[in-house]
Scaffold this motif. Structure first.
Motif, short mmCIF file in Angstrom:
data_model
loop_
_atom_site.label_atom_id
_atom_site.label_comp_id
_atom_site.label_asym_id
_atom_site.label_seq_id
_atom_site.Cartn_x
_atom_site.Cartn_y
_atom_site.Cartn_z
N ARG A 121 0.82 -1.21 0.00
CA ARG A 121 0.00 0.00 0.00
C ARG A 121 0.85 1.26 0.00
N ILE A 122 1.87 1.31 0.89
CA ILE A 122 2.64 2.56 0.99
C ILE A 122 3.58 2.74 -0.20
N PHE A 123 4.11 1.64 -0.76
CA PHE A 123 5.03 1.79 -1.89
C PHE A 123 4.29 2.02 -3.21
N SER A 124 2.96 1.95 -3.17
CA SER A 124 2.18 2.33 -4.35
C SER A 124 2.00 3.84 -4.44
N ILE A 125 2.36 4.55 -3.35
CA ILE A 125 2.23 6.01 -3.30
C ILE A 125 3.51 6.64 -3.84
N ARG A 126 3.40 7.40 -4.92
CA ARG A 126 4.58 7.89 -5.62
C ARG A 126 5.47 8.76 -4.75
N HIS A 127 4.87 9.73 -4.04
CA HIS A 127 5.72 10.65 -3.28
C HIS A 127 6.41 9.95 -2.10
N TYR A 128 5.84 8.83 -1.63
CA TYR A 128 6.53 8.04 -0.60
C TYR A 128 7.65 7.23 -1.21
N ARG A 129 7.34 6.51 -2.29
CA ARG A 129 8.32 5.63 -2.94
C ARG A 129 9.56 6.42 -3.38
N GLU A 130 9.32 7.56 -4.01
CA GLU A 130 10.45 8.38 -4.47
C GLU A 130 11.14 9.07 -3.29
N GLY A 131 10.39 9.30 -2.20
CA GLY A 131 11.00 9.88 -1.01
C GLY A 131 12.03 8.96 -0.38
N VAL A 132 11.77 7.66 -0.40
CA VAL A 132 12.74 6.68 0.13
C VAL A 132 14.04 6.75 -0.67
N VAL A 133 13.91 6.84 -1.99
CA VAL A 133 15.09 6.94 -2.86
C VAL A 133 15.85 8.24 -2.58
N ALA A 134 15.10 9.35 -2.49
CA ALA A 134 15.75 10.65 -2.22
C ALA A 134 16.45 10.64 -0.87
N GLN A 135 15.82 10.00 0.13
CA GLN A 135 16.43 9.96 1.46
C GLN A 135 17.72 9.15 1.46
#
Length: 439
Positions: free
Chosen positions: A245-259
């Motif tokens: 559910r959470i990794f289907s959310i774009r701003h979360y998924r890309e936030g993990v990469v940015a972090q």
């Protein structure tokens, strides 16, 4: 007009008439405590390299162990706080932090490098629990509209702990180690080497034992205080469905990469400023230990700037979109990093110090944007963002390997190595641009 005015004046430490001031102060103190651990550790890459007569790459294993603990324990921490409470996660984190710090004493008795890596790993398993618990806990202490500002305010106290860690590292470790440089140590007999090593290790472990005692006291204080249960309503652990559910959310998924890339950039800039400054000052005729201590002073200046900038950026966030400000600061960081690479003089070091002003906003803002709208899933979302701290474990050894080359493409390798932070900041520019419409 009145609606905007009310939003501007809205308290960031209350919700539905309930004040969270005392819990906020206690949890925010934990931000300073893990800041201390982070930044007393960065100079230890150079210290361990010298004490054990190792390469920079081998010394960088300190960062692998340190940030590897964050990665290993993030999701177990999330499941723990989902099953119990944020407060329980904070208490367990403090307990592991103290245990790791106390393990420096038996590690010193072995006279070997690798037991220290185990102690660092256990200590940062505790820090992983703390960060996985404290960051979303702070977000829950008020309205969602003020969450990113609140987290930026709490994170502003992290560099204060970092400053203390740097100060202790410089004055109670680096300045007190045997003044013999790396070349002189390599010429010692085995017996002479062991004598110098044991003396230096006794100096190195003392601050860690002291912080272990302080952490235990903090644990007892938080244990005794009644803390809020915001976000603790659900205790079911639906691990895979929640992840999906959470990794289907774009701003979360890309936030993990940015972090991941942000933490890598931060640790590289703060760890290898010692090597960068030492190379610069030794090229001007300064002795190695004096060059290291002077470089650490520049590192402290960088942290002071980081701290001041955090408060300034927290204020600016009242009026400017977080994604937009993130993008602008990352662009400036790119320009300064180019200066670090191509200015082979004191101005290159000034640019490296200046990068800290740009980095101050990045971690909590990426964190706040990524968790926006996740609700109770923020517990697992927080774990993914803490696992992204693995960037601080993966990227510094790569930079260390470049530095060990001494010269590359006709340039000092230590200068050229900062191409890695440059790439990281480019990733953050892209993320800031893509999320600039999210409040």
């Amino acid at each position: 007009m009145n609606k905007n005015s009310n939003q501007t004046k809205e308290s960031i430490l209350s919700k539905d008439g309930v004040s969270y001031l005392i819990p906020f102060i206690l949890v925010t103190s934990c931000f300073a405590l893990w800041g201390f651990a982070n930044d007393i550790t960065n100079p230890m890459v150079k210290a361990f390299s010298k004490i054990f007569r190792m390469s920079v790459t081998d010394g960088a294993l300190v960062q692998v162990a340190f940030y590897g603990g964050y990665f290993a324990m993030a999701f177990p921490a999330a499941m723990f706080i989902r099953r119990f409470t944020y407060k329980a996660g904070v208490l367990l984190g403090l307990g592991l932090y103290a245990l790791g710090a106390f393990l420096f004493f038996p590690a010193k008795l072995t006279g070997d490098y690798y037991p220290f890596l185990i102690a660092y790993f256990i200590m940062t398993c505790g820090l992983s629990f703390l960060e996985t618990s404290c960051n979303p806990y702070i977000l829950s202490m008020g309205t969602e509209r003020t969450a990113t500002r609140r987290l930026n305010l709490a994170q502003a106290f992290n560099p204060m702990g970092s400053l203390l860690g740097m100060f202790v590292a410089m004055n109670f470790i680096q300045n007190r180690l045997n003044p013999m440089d790396t070349v002189e140590r390599s010429q010692l007999t085995q017996a002479e080497f062991e004598q110098v090593r044991d003396s230096d290790l006794a100096i190195l472990i003392a601050p860690y034992l002291v912080i272990g005692v302080i952490i235990l006291i903090m644990l007892l204080v938080i244990r005794a205080v009644r803390m809020p249960h915001n976000g603790d309503q659900s205790h079911s652990i639906d691990f895979l469905p929640t992840l999906k559910r959470i990794f289907s959310i774009r701003h979360y998924r890309e936030g993990v990469v940015a972090q991941f890339f942000y933490v890598g950039a931060q640790i590289m800039c703060w760890t290898f400023i010692i090597q960068y400054g030492t190379h610069l000052f030794m090229s001007q005729g300064m002795e190695e230990q004096a060059a290291e201590v002077l470089s650490q002073k520049y590192n402290i200046v960088a942290m002071v700037i980081f701290c001041i900038s955090r408060f300034i950026c927290t204020f600016i966030l009242k009026y400017l979109n977080p994604g937009t400000l993130l993008k602008v600061l990352a662009l400036v960081a790119c320009v300064l990093t180019l200066g670090v690479m191509f200015l082979h003089n004191i101005f290159g070091l000034y640019c490296l110090v200046g990068v800290s002003a740009c980095m101050s906003l990045m971690f909590p803002t990426i964190y706040g944007i990524a968790l926006n709208g996740l609700g109770d899933d923020a517990k697992f979302g927080a774990a993914g963002l803490i696992m992204a701290i693995l960037g601080g474990s993966v990227l510094p050894p790569v930079q260390a390997a470049i530095i060990d080359c001494k010269v590359l493409m006709g340039m000092p390798a230590v200068n050229l190595s900062f191409v890695l932070p440059l790439v990281c900041f480019v990733v953050i520019v892209i993320y800031g641009h893509r999320v600039r419409r999210i409040r």
